[in-house]
Design an enzyme around this catalytic site. Sequence first.
Site, mmCIF file in Angstrom:
data_model
loop_
_atom_site.group_PDB
_atom_site.id
_atom_site.type_symbol
_atom_site.label_atom_id
_atom_site.label_comp_id
_atom_site.label_asym_id
_atom_site.label_seq_id
_atom_site.Cartn_x
_atom_site.Cartn_y
_atom_site.Cartn_z
ATOM 1 N N CYS A 134 -67.042 1.976 -117.298
ATOM 2 C CA CYS A 134 -66.194 3.166 -117.438
ATOM 3 C C CYS A 134 -65.435 3.442 -116.143
ATOM 4 O O CYS A 134 -65.969 4.048 -115.216
ATOM 5 C CB CYS A 134 -67.051 4.364 -117.817
ATOM 6 S SG CYS A 134 -66.102 5.884 -117.915
ATOM 7 N N CYS A 137 -65.027 7.118 -115.290
ATOM 8 C CA CYS A 137 -66.221 7.788 -114.747
ATOM 9 C C CYS A 137 -66.438 7.386 -113.285
ATOM 10 O O CYS A 137 -66.814 8.208 -112.459
ATOM 11 C CB CYS A 137 -67.476 7.382 -115.506
ATOM 12 S SG CYS A 137 -67.294 7.332 -117.281
ATOM 13 N N ASP A 138 -66.254 6.112 -112.986
ATOM 14 C CA ASP A 138 -66.722 5.578 -111.706
ATOM 15 C C ASP A 138 -65.624 5.125 -110.750
ATOM 16 O O ASP A 138 -65.915 4.814 -109.589
ATOM 17 C CB ASP A 138 -67.669 4.393 -111.969
ATOM 18 C CG ASP A 138 -68.859 4.809 -112.815
ATOM 19 O OD1 ASP A 138 -69.326 5.951 -112.651
ATOM 20 O OD2 ASP A 138 -69.310 4.012 -113.647
#
Length: 307
Positions: A134, A137-138
């Site tokens: 992701c 997300c990261d």
Amino acid sequence: MEKVKCLIVGGGPAGFTAAIYASRASLSPVLYEGMEPGGQLTTTTVVENFPGYPEGVDGVQMMDDLRRQAVRLGADVRSGIITKADLSQRPFRFTLDGGGEIEAEAVILATGASARYLGLPSETKYRGMGVSACATCDGFFYRRKDVAVVGGGDTACEEASYLASLCNKVYMIVRKPFMRASQAMQERVAATPNIEVLYEYNTVEVLGDEDGVTGALVQHADGSQRTLAIDGFFLAIGHHPNTELFAGQIELDAEGYIKTVPGMSHTSVEGVFAAGDVCDTRYRQAITAAASGCKAAVDCERFLHSK
Ligand code: NDP
């Protein structure tokens, strides 16, 4: 034991749309959001192709809006996980992560799909330490660093473009001599100077030390290998359907997606309906998931009223 008319399993666009329609049809739906509340859209950036948002909408915001709309209309949205499903007879019986049980006269399965990994031991070893599925997300953790994205589909292009806006350099590792992504996405990648596409490469190993990922060993179709010095290794190679709970109880296709009657949400079990990516191998869009959630609620309502 708690008894409900309509249980919805899964809190993505399909589940929430089903909840909106089921609420308005006075089915008093109970929805369990599952392990990834909001579903896959919460792992994307801006959703630009959902009709009605001329400027696009943040995926997390959109899911929050859908959840609030479902709740306002009367849906009982719960943050819990169904750990066991018994679809062998009606009412269907479900076990919750806390151990509780719930019975439902009808159920809408909207458990979606999850990211695939390559299956390399080194990939598992560094998951959460540089290996991620992701970028949204990261990606933040890799600002001004070098990263790689595996895959040649729309997701890979989208993630590579997003990472390119944060990172110094993004390698795309594509196993074929061409990409599967739409022309528009490929053009976006081609127009981004800090993305380098490595065609016909496969990952042999993710390299790292005690602090996490330090590189990736990749191999060309001609057998030659090279080491990429990277801090982040992002997977974007597709998804698998979240149907483990229902395997052996309803008909699934060879890849594990729930089979539905063409054009409808009916599954092989009367009273069990499916919606969204869990039964969609073809379109997999937020708008198609939402539409199938609507269909499932309508089918569910007709089923319950016919009983
Ligand atoms: P796709 O299945 O479309 O693409 C998966 C990619 O990963 C392919 O390039 C595939 O290669 C590659 N791949 C699969 N397994 C491996 C492996 N073991 N090693 C290396 N590479 C591998 O998945 P996506 O998640 O990209 O897209 C899913 C759907 O969602 C699509 O319909 C897509 O169009 C849609 N989507 C739409 C977006 C939008 O419109 N904004 C954004 C994101 C997704 P190969 O081609 O060789 O099989």
